[in-house]
Design a protein around this motif. Structure first.
Motif, PDB file in Angstrom:
ATOM      1  N   SER A   1       0.825  -1.213   0.000  1.00 47.04           N
ATOM      2  CA  SER A   1       0.000   0.000   0.000  1.00 47.04           C
ATOM      3  C   SER A   1       0.856   1.259   0.000  1.00 47.04           C
ATOM      4  CB  SER A   1      -0.935  -0.002   1.205  1.00 47.04           C
ATOM      5  OG  SER A   1      -0.196   0.041   2.415  1.00 47.04           O
ATOM      6  N   GLN A   2       1.961   1.222   0.755  1.00 47.99           N
ATOM      7  CA  GLN A   2       2.843   2.389   0.789  1.00 47.99           C
ATOM      8  C   GLN A   2       3.542   2.597  -0.545  1.00 47.99           C
ATOM      9  OE1 GLN A   2       3.227   4.660   3.404  1.00 47.99           O
ATOM     10  NE2 GLN A   2       1.426   3.545   4.117  1.00 47.99           N
ATOM     11  N   MET A   3       3.897   1.510  -1.230  1.00 48.81           N
ATOM     12  CA  MET A   3       4.524   1.645  -2.536  1.00 48.81           C
ATOM     13  C   MET A   3       3.537   2.211  -3.551  1.00 48.81           C
ATOM     14  SD  MET A   3       6.582  -1.130  -4.877  1.00 48.81           S
ATOM     15  CE  MET A   3       5.108  -2.076  -5.283  1.00 48.81           C
ATOM     16  N   LEU A   4       2.266   1.784  -3.468  1.00 53.34           N
ATOM     17  CA  LEU A   4       1.250   2.321  -4.372  1.00 53.34           C
ATOM     18  C   LEU A   4       1.032   3.810  -4.132  1.00 53.34           C
ATOM     19  CD1 LEU A   4      -0.853   1.792  -6.558  1.00 53.34           C
ATOM     20  CD2 LEU A   4      -2.480   1.187  -4.736  1.00 53.34           C
ATOM     21  N   GLU A   5       0.993   4.206  -2.867  1.00 56.12           N
ATOM     22  CA  GLU A   5       0.833   5.623  -2.547  1.00 56.12           C
ATOM     23  C   GLU A   5       2.041   6.431  -3.021  1.00 56.12           C
ATOM     24  OE1 GLU A   5      -0.017   6.285   1.509  1.00 56.12           O
ATOM     25  OE2 GLU A   5      -1.855   5.078   1.524  1.00 56.12           O
ATOM     26  N   ALA A   6       3.228   5.874  -2.874  1.00 48.91           N
ATOM     27  CA  ALA A   6       4.437   6.576  -3.318  1.00 48.91           C
ATOM     28  C   ALA A   6       4.423   6.766  -4.825  1.00 48.91           C
ATOM     29  CB  ALA A   6       5.677   5.816  -2.876  1.00 48.91           C
ATOM     30  N   LYS A   7       4.050   5.718  -5.570  1.00 51.39           N
ATOM     31  CA  LYS A   7       3.993   5.836  -7.030  1.00 51.39           C
ATOM     32  C   LYS A   7       2.946   6.852  -7.463  1.00 51.39           C
ATOM     33  CE  LYS A   7       5.703   1.216  -8.243  1.00 51.39           C
ATOM     34  NZ  LYS A   7       5.383  -0.067  -8.910  1.00 51.39           N
ATOM     35  N   ASN A   8       1.782   6.823  -6.825  1.00 51.96           N
ATOM     36  CA  ASN A   8       0.730   7.784  -7.177  1.00 51.96           C
ATOM     37  C   ASN A   8       1.159   9.217  -6.868  1.00 51.96           C
ATOM     38  OD1 ASN A   8      -1.048   5.799  -8.103  1.00 51.96           O
ATOM     39  ND2 ASN A   8      -1.954   5.495  -6.072  1.00 51.96           N
TER      40      ASN A   8
ATOM     41  N   VAL B   1       2.896  14.571  -8.779  1.00 51.27           N
ATOM     42  CA  VAL B   1       3.857  15.678  -8.827  1.00 51.27           C
ATOM     43  C   VAL B   1       4.349  15.886 -10.255  1.00 51.27           C
ATOM     44  CG1 VAL B   1       6.139  16.435  -8.057  1.00 51.27           C
ATOM     45  CG2 VAL B   1       4.569  15.380  -6.428  1.00 51.27           C
ATOM     46  N   ASP B   2       4.608  14.790 -10.964  1.00 49.65           N
ATOM     47  CA  ASP B   2       5.065  14.892 -12.347  1.00 49.65           C
ATOM     48  C   ASP B   2       3.994  15.508 -13.240  1.00 49.65           C
ATOM     49  OD1 ASP B   2       7.076  14.291 -14.409  1.00 49.65           O
ATOM     50  OD2 ASP B   2       5.573  12.885 -15.154  1.00 49.65           O
ATOM     51  N   GLU B   3       2.737  15.113 -13.037  1.00 53.01           N
ATOM     52  CA  GLU B   3       1.650  15.690 -13.823  1.00 53.01           C
ATOM     53  C   GLU B   3       1.471  17.174 -13.512  1.00 53.01           C
ATOM     54  OE1 GLU B   3      -0.220  14.548 -16.250  1.00 53.01           O
ATOM     55  OE2 GLU B   3       0.889  12.663 -16.262  1.00 53.01           O
ATOM     56  N   ARG B   4       1.695  17.546 -12.256  1.00 53.44           N
ATOM     57  CA  ARG B   4       1.597  18.962 -11.899  1.00 53.44           C
ATOM     58  C   ARG B   4       2.598  19.784 -12.681  1.00 53.44           C
ATOM     59  NH1 ARG B   4       4.511  22.490  -8.813  1.00 53.44           N
ATOM     60  NH2 ARG B   4       3.335  24.112  -7.676  1.00 53.44           N
ATOM     61  N   HIS B   5       3.834  19.313 -12.750  1.00 57.39           N
ATOM     62  CA  HIS B   5       4.872  20.054 -13.461  1.00 57.39           C
ATOM     63  C   HIS B   5       4.604  20.085 -14.967  1.00 57.39           C
ATOM     64  CE1 HIS B   5       6.887  20.538  -9.782  1.00 57.39           C
ATOM     65  NE2 HIS B   5       7.461  19.348  -9.707  1.00 57.39           N
ATOM     66  N   LYS B   6       4.116  18.993 -15.511  1.00 58.55           N
ATOM     67  CA  LYS B   6       3.811  18.972 -16.943  1.00 58.55           C
ATOM     68  C   LYS B   6       2.691  19.948 -17.276  1.00 58.55           C
ATOM     69  CE  LYS B   6       5.292  14.202 -17.873  1.00 58.55           C
ATOM     70  NZ  LYS B   6       4.843  12.844 -18.283  1.00 58.55           N
ATOM     71  N   THR B   7       1.658  19.959 -16.442  1.00 55.05           N
ATOM     72  CA  THR B   7       0.535  20.882 -16.657  1.00 55.05           C
ATOM     73  C   THR B   7       0.976  22.328 -16.509  1.00 55.05           C
ATOM     74  OG1 THR B   7      -0.957  19.190 -15.783  1.00 55.05           O
ATOM     75  CG2 THR B   7      -1.815  21.434 -15.956  1.00 55.05           C
TER      76      THR B   7
END
Length: 478
Positions: free
Chosen positions: A322-329, A334-340
């Motif tokens: 669950s922690q790995m899934l949250e980290a990936k999301n 954050v990456d989508e924020r910068h792209k937008t």
């Protein structure tokens, strides 16, 4: 009533936790994003921040000593040299040698405020204990400009209350408050504790000792301060019996005084904004890129990720999953924020190239819908991306929302940005004849000659937003 079971198909929109997180990150400023990342790093062991290359190599070497250079033991203790030490460095006595860094006394001082500056002077005066209490009440009533913000009756009541608390039975009179006020008004800075602008200028004029004649002329102006403040030059000359040259010299003297003697003691902390996007011009093209200093470098911790076992349903393994899934999301959000952000900023720069080329007069009308349609995003998303986001340009630092403005129609059927109109009005007024300033009607006609259809009341609204007074107040005959 008969009950029955049936199927119904309907379209609904639900916000998943991942989508909610992405929307939240969009509207965060760079500082808030840094705080949010730190919060996630503290709460999620599988999320880690990538340090620079040198420090990461050092960390890997500490974990695995075998990664260190194998040839380090091959370096001999004595290496051949082609010069001697004495050929380059001369022997000096270490006791008499100058220190590498000059030792200096730390003479930095903390800037004092107006109250501290006045109280220090009051303590040097030979005042009675009762008068000091009155002086403290007066100093406490001063505003940021150094003016007395309370009535004398209020200061009298406050001083009397403090005196009763101290066990003093003597009654304080208003005349005593006035005497103490006169003392304070002559402390540094001159003019402090004045009740209005005219009194502040009069106190500074009283300390002027260079020319008695000029001092008398300036005093006549202060005696007719109502005409002076309204810039009624003709009536002022008639009432004071001064000619134009004398009037000019007296006004120049009054303008040399400080209208806000306490303002210089205010410690104004500058507001610093970190740009999210940087704009640079290379050759003839404008290039937009994200600020590399604030870009977070995140990844999933490979050590903890390697501990996850696919078929294991234990509590610890499920927690790591669950922690790995949250980290990936989170990394993806954050990456989508910068792209937008980069996509929206690039689109804004494409629309406002004239602004970066010639200044505010080249600003084009732009609304959220124009950018939203072009980048294929919703208007609310564009609004979140441009809120508290700053772009560093050759013309300065601007919030992305600055480039959105309303528009006014032109004679050719086009549109002109309100920001550009304000810049044109400011430029016209800056080059006007101060003896014949441009009225709002004249400015409106000049704008119409430029093809911009704008009413007089609109010009007045834009002029007031620029903190520019009306033409009657800008008129000067001297």
């Amino acid at each position: 009533m008969k009950l029955s079971v049936g199927l119904k198909v309907a379209n609904t929109l639900s916000l998943t936790p991942q989508l909610q997180q992405a929307i939240k990150l969009l509207q965060l400023s760079s500082l808030e994003l840094e705080q949010e990342i730190q919060l996630q790093l503290d709460s999620n062991p599988l999320l880690e921040k990538i340090e620079d290359e040198f420090s990461s190599i050092q960390q890997e070497e500490q974990k695995d000593p075998s990664l260190q250079d194998d040839f380090s033991h091959e370096i001999p203790d004595d290496l051949p040299v082609d010069t001697d030490w004495d050929d380059i460095y001369t022997h000096q006595s270490t006791a008499l040698a100058a220190p590498e860094y000059e030792e200096r006394e730390d003479n930095r001082v903390i800037a004092e405020n107006l109250a501290e500056h006045l109280l220090w002077q009051i303590n040097l005066l030979h005042l009675s204990e009762m008068d000091k209490v009155i002086a403290y009440c007066i100093v406490d009533a001063l505003d940021d400009r150094g003016y007395l913000g309370s009535e004398l009756d209020e200061i009298l009541a406050a001083a009397q209350h403090l005196a009763l608390q101290a066990g003093w039975t003597d009654e304080i009179e208003l005349a005593e408050v006035i005497v103490v006020l006169k003392y304070i008004q002559r402390l540094d800075p001159i003019g402090v504790a004045a009740r209005h602008l005219v009194e502040c200028l009069a106190l500074q004029l009283e300390s002027f000792e260079q020319s008695c004649e000029l001092k008398l002329q300036a005093q006549k102006l202060l005696d007719h301060a109502d005409l002076l403040l309204t810039n009624d030059i003709h009536r002022l000359m008639k009432q004071t019996q001064l000619n134009l040259e004398q009037l000019k010299q007296a006004i120049t003297l009054l303008k040399s005084f400080d209208p806000e003697p306490g303002a210089k003691f205010q410690q104004k902390e500058g507001e610093y904004q970190i740009p999210d996007v940087i704009l640079q011009k290379k050759d003839t093209h404008w290039h937009v890129f994200l600020n590399p200093d604030i870009l977070p470098k995140l990844r999933v911790n490979p050590f903890y990720a390697g501990m996850i076992r696919r078929a294991d349903q234990s509590t610890d393994n499920q927690y790591l999953k669950s922690q790995m899934l949250e980290a990936k999301n989170f990394i993806k959000s954050v990456d989508e924020r910068h792209k937008t952000l980069l996509k929206v900023a690039t689109c804004i720069v494409e629309h406002q190239k004239n602004f970066f080329e010639i200044g505010a007069e080249g600003m084009k009308p732009l609304v959220l819908r124009d950018i939203a349609d072009e980048v294929e995003l919703h208007e609310s998303t564009v609004s979140r991306v441009t809120t508290n986001k700053y772009i560093l340009t050759p013309r300065g630092l601007f919030e992305l929302k600055y480039f959105f403005s309303s528009h006014v129609g032109t004679a050719t059927g086009g549109e002109c940005s309100s920001t550009a109109i304000r810049a044109m009005i400011k430029k016209m007024i800056s080059t006007e004849n101060p003896k014949k300033p441009l009225s709002d009607n004249i400015i409106a006609k000049l704008l119409q000659d430029e093809g911009i259809d704008v009413a007089r009341r609109t010009v007045a609204k834009y002029r007031e937003s620029l903190n520019i007074p009306a033409s009657s107040e800008r008129k000067t005959l001297i």
